[in-house]
Write an enzyme that holds these catalytic residues in place. Structure first.
Site, PDB file in Angstrom:
ATOM      1  N   ASP A 501      39.805  37.186  89.682  1.00 44.21           N
ATOM      2  CA  ASP A 501      39.144  38.547  89.901  1.00 44.21           C
ATOM      3  C   ASP A 501      37.447  38.206  89.364  1.00 44.21           C
ATOM      4  OD1 ASP A 501      38.757  41.305  90.556  1.00 44.21           O
ATOM      5  OD2 ASP A 501      39.832  41.968  88.905  1.00 44.21           O
ATOM      6  N   ASP A 577      39.164  47.163  95.135  1.00 40.70           N
ATOM      7  CA  ASP A 577      39.355  48.412  94.243  1.00 40.70           C
ATOM      8  C   ASP A 577      39.310  49.779  95.438  1.00 40.70           C
ATOM      9  OD1 ASP A 577      39.508  46.663  92.234  1.00 40.70           O
ATOM     10  OD2 ASP A 577      37.467  47.349  91.433  1.00 40.70           O
TER      11      ASP A 577
END
Length: 913
Positions: A501, A577
């Site tokens: 990430d 997200d």
């Protein structure tokens, strides 16, 4: 100071939970090179220097010269194998002030293979190349232009508007006033210094005869690209964007500068191979607006009725490196593109199951409880995930020993249930002299350098002050891979896989929440030159490390947020997200379709949305959509309410359980599609036009999609619907509603009633799909030896259906040595009184440990009224088969004899009527 910065960063993140802060991210008006290229309206006047032309067996090279004194470029036009053409434009100077970055690591197998030119012609105006594949490339001298013909039809033109712009590196001091941002630019509190000036490149590319264009992920927008006009161009610049907006051309986490077009009888694509910041303008127009109209028009179809898509790409640095894939069908473009940049290796079976994640599961007890609750509520699950809080003070490759005192014991418990664990490992390394990984990287000079190329670059991320591994450096990548060995990554096992990430890279203290562009990488390349490949290099090294960890015996699983062309060779991708609202659910399909056609097949969106709290209807509908997308993971922010599927009202949990079980039901089909991807490049998740290009009605459809060629899914993405509309594509096709077996002719629209459990799923006539039924709880490991069922959907003529099945051990590389079975199953009308189903092996060189049997065959659309059925095995002796025939629904159901094994015999079933 580091702790203060960390606190400030966290506050900034919490504020962004409410909405993306556009002020943190650039628009074109903030980008000097974007403004300069867009402002360029007058022709740049490039021409081919006649005495510079050189021809060999595969290429033409020449010098391009503009009307501005001294501006010279080197042009190469190269014919490649399989209907592919490369056009490369670089500095003409062989000893430039500074070499431009060449992203050769994108290629799957080194430099692409060239193909000999069949024939060439040259006169004072142009050079014409004829390829062995029947295509034609015409290079015009004055003004410079390249027209590309696919089988005698013009399909693309480069520089037809004469907007080729190539800014050269310069020596000398910058002027005191630099309003255009050529030498330096300010954004927010950051200043970007350019010691050699701006080095941007750009050109216009027309796609002729096409109404729609698709690709250039990642954007939270519709599948079909839209005209940008005077609005913002699409931006490709990998960024950490919290709670991103929908219907926006804003840059997101990854970039693939690939475009594909489709018409009813033609499809082409092209790759703009440049990893620096890139903007793309798009214009939907007609051929009469340019000078190509006369080249394609006919009496029956004037140029005013011929669609055209004009694009214009401009990048901050690098070269112009274009690859055209000339099709001519959509499948051909996929094969050509994936041959260049690679294909996703066969994933381990567990990675296709359901994944449960949260930022963060608090401790071992919490994780074990989640594991047990899935079993208690009989919901299948394959993977549990741990976010950043599992580490010791955000130091990756470590464990928080208070929360996770016995990682090995926890892993053994999870593994005993047939499940895996995925741990997060980000690219920033905490600046801590007691952290051995930091110390080792510092000692070996594996960090990115500051703009002076002396001190290490320091940015702020989750741990506070951090340094960033320079993954452009091959030695740093090799070192990174070594960190995943079981000796180095303590208290892990081969059942631990990795999540990369924050690898855009995310820098909380940097401009646009990313690394400063004038930071320096190995080879002296500025970060601006390699930015979009930073994550690519990280996850590639992670994948290599996981393979080496177990001597290349077990297949790794890696998930990345940042990506570029070629990322599919080592990682799955998710859309970052997102937010718990209906718009983000709806936009997930076009986002995943864009990724899928751009070469990245293992893709998904966080089910339920990462930010905010979904209501129960939204969450249930999201699970139903996610169950038919390649990567299937539930994930949520630490500030949201817990939302594991078993925590809701009974009806909601029942709906979610049903959706997850459906995923496991279709896993044999998904697994076969991923195997076939390794051979063809075709992604399992496909737009309708990938299989039905002749049906123009479906070209811009992005509410529904195909799983493979034979399963159509149209999830419900709006609240409160009592019925849902969908489109069934294809000429003279027939589709069968999965649950009711009802036949529907195509093409045409369908209205289907919608209750909470409804997932509109249709099987294509002419197909055979393998499934596993009677799914309850557990993981894919529990179902390895469970029987299969075959669903046969007879075509509209009533005489044919076929399908394939791939099976192996689901986890190792033994299939590369032949230890697998790949079967073709065919239904055929032999005579009016005889219909058969045959099972024949396509390819198998080895032997699987466990025989797989199937216990059921369902035949849809059987209008031949069978009286008897017999099965023929190895000894060719017919044995009677019991079956049921539903005359109202034209449905045959056969319960196969016990012991009918794929790996013991081929077979044939006869139905006599």
């Amino acid at each position: 100071a580091g702790l203060c910065l960390e606190a400030l960063a966290l506050l900034a993140i919490i504020s962004l939970v409410e909405a993306v802060d556009r002020g943190k991210f650039k628009s074109c008006t903030h980008s000097g090179f974007c403004k300069r290229h867009r402002a360029q309206k007058e022709p740049t006047g490039y021409k081919v220097v006649a005495d510079s032309i050189s021809l060999n067996d595969t290429a033409v090279t020449a010098v391009l010269k503009s009307k501005e004194a001294g501006n010279k470029l080197k042009l190469s036009v190269v014919t490649l194998e399989d209907s592919t053409v490369r056009i490369h434009i670089d500095d003409e100077n062989e000893s430039p002030i500074k070499p431009r970055f060449q992203p050769v690591d994108v290629f799957d197998e080194g430099q692409p293979k060239q193909q000999k030119i069949k024939k060439h012609e040259q006169d004072e105006n142009s050079i014409t190349l004829m390829t062995k594949d029947g295509h034609k490339i015409v290079i015009f001298m004055i003004p410079f232009r390249v027209d590309i013909y696919s089988l005698n039809r013009i399909v693309a033109s480069i520089n037809s508007k004469e907007l080729l712009k190539f800014e050269h590196y310069r020596r000398g001091r910058k002027p005191k006033k630099d309003g255009e941002g050529f030498w330096e630019e300010d954004f927010g509190e950051s200043r970007d210094l350019k010691p050699w000036g701006s080095s941007s490149v750009g050109v216009d590319i027309a796609l002729i005869g096409f109404k729609f264009a698709f690709g250039i992920p990642e954007h939270a927008d519709g599948f079909s690209l839209r005209s940008t006009g005077d609005y913002e161009p699409y931006r490709l610049y990998n960024l950490d964007v919290f709670e991103y907006e929908t219907s926006s051309p804003m840059a997101l986490y990854g970039s693939v500068p690939f475009v594909q077009t489709v018409a009813k009888d033609r499809s082409i694509g092209f790759l703009w191979l440049n990893p620096s910041e890139t903007w793309v303008d798009v214009e939907m127009t007609t051929a009469d607006k340019g000078f190509h109209g006369s080249l394609i028009a006919s009496e029956d179809r004037p140029s005013s009725r011929i669609p055209q898509v004009n694009t214009r790409f401009f990048s901050e640095s690098g070269t112009i490196d274009l690859f055209f894939f000339l099709g001519q069908k959509p499948h051909d473009v996929v094969r050509q593109h994936s041959t260049l940049t690679g294909r996703y290796p066969l994933p381990p079976m567990f990675s296709l199951g359901y994944h449960q994640c949260r930022w963060n599961y608090k401790n071992e007890k919490d994780l074990r409880k989640v594991n047990d609750k899935f079993d208690e509520h009989e919901i299948p699950l394959d993977v549990l995930w741990l976010d950043i809080e599992h580490t010791d003070e955000k130091k990756y490759f470590t464990w928080d020993k208070e929360a996770f005192p016995d990682p090995k014991g926890m892993l053994e418990y999870i593994s005993s249930k047939g499940r895996k664990l995925v741990n997060i490992v980000d690219p920033h390394i905490k600046k801590d002299n007691k952290y051995d990984i930091y110390v080792e990287a510092q000692r070996n000079k594996y960090f990115v350098k500051d703009s002076d190329n002396k001190a290490d670059y320091i940015g702020n991320c989750w741990p506070g002050d951090s340094k960033y591994v320079d993954f452009v450096n091959p030695k740093a990548r090799e070192w990174w891979a070594s960190l995943f060995s079981l000796d180095n990554y303590k208290d892990t096992t081969t059942d631990v896989h990795i999540w990369n990430d924050m690898n855009e890279p995310s820098v909380f203290s940097g401009p646009e929440v990313t690394m400063h562009k004038d930071a320096v990488h190995a080879g002296g390349f500025e970060h601006r030159e390699v930015h979009n490949m930073y994550g690519f290099y990280q996850h590639s090294a992670t994948f290599d490390g996981l393979k080496k960890r177990n001597e290349n015996k077990l297949r790794p699983f890696v998930l990345t947020r940042s990506f570029f062309s070629g990322s599919q060779r080592s990682a799955a991708v998710w859309t970052g997200d997102n937010t718990a609202d209906w718009q983000h659910l709806k936009v997930s399909a076009p986002m995943l379709l864009s990724l899928s056609i751009s070469g990245i097949p293992h893709v998904g969106a966080d089910v339920g949305g990462f930010f905010k709290n979904p209501d129960q209807e939204l969450l249930a509908r999201w699970y139903q959509a996610g169950a038919f997308q390649p990567f299937f993971r539930g994930h949520s922010h630490m500030e949201t309410k817990r939302r594991e599927p078993y925590l809701f009202e009974k009806n909601t949990t029942d709906v979610i359980r049903d959706a997850i079980r459906k995923r496991y039901t279709f896993l044999p089909y998904w697994y076969t599609l991923f195997y076939e991807h390794t051979k063809t490049g075709l992604s399992p998740m496909r737009p309708l036009w990938m299989e039905f290009p002749e049906d123009e009605t479906c070209h811009d459809e992005d509410r529904e999609w195909l799983v493979g060629a034979n399963l159509l899914v149209r999830p419900i993405t709006e609240p409160g619907l009592k019925q849902v509309s969908l489109y069934l594509p294809g000429r003279r096709e027939i589709w069968y509603e999965w649950d009711t077996h009802k036949a529907r002719p195509a093409p045409g629209a369908v209205q289907q009633p919608a209750d909470p459990f409804t997932i509109p799923i249709y099987q294509r006539g002419g197909s055979i799909i393998p499934v596993r039924e009677n799914i309850k709880r557990g993981s894919t490991e529990n179902y390895k030896e469970e029987p299969l069922a075959l669903y046969v959907a007879i075509n509209s003529k009533g005489d044919f259906a076929n399908g394939t099945i791939f099976l192996d051990d689901g986890e190792s590389y033994e299939y590369e040595s032949g230890n697998y079975a790949y079967w073709a199953v065919t239904f055929k009308k032999e005579h009016d009184y005889l219909h058969t189903i045959t099972n024949k092996i396509i390819d198998s060189k080895g032997k699987l440990d466990s025989p797989i049997i199937f216990n059921k065959i369902v035949v849809r659309g059987a209008k031949f009224y069978p009286r008897t059925a017999h099965i023929y095995l190895d000894d060719f002796t017919p044995d009677p088969l019991e079956f049921e025939y539903d005359r109202d629904n034209f449905l045959i159901t056969v319960n196969a004899p016990e012991g009918l094994g794929f790996f013991t015999s081929d077979f044939r079933i006869d139905f006599h009527s």
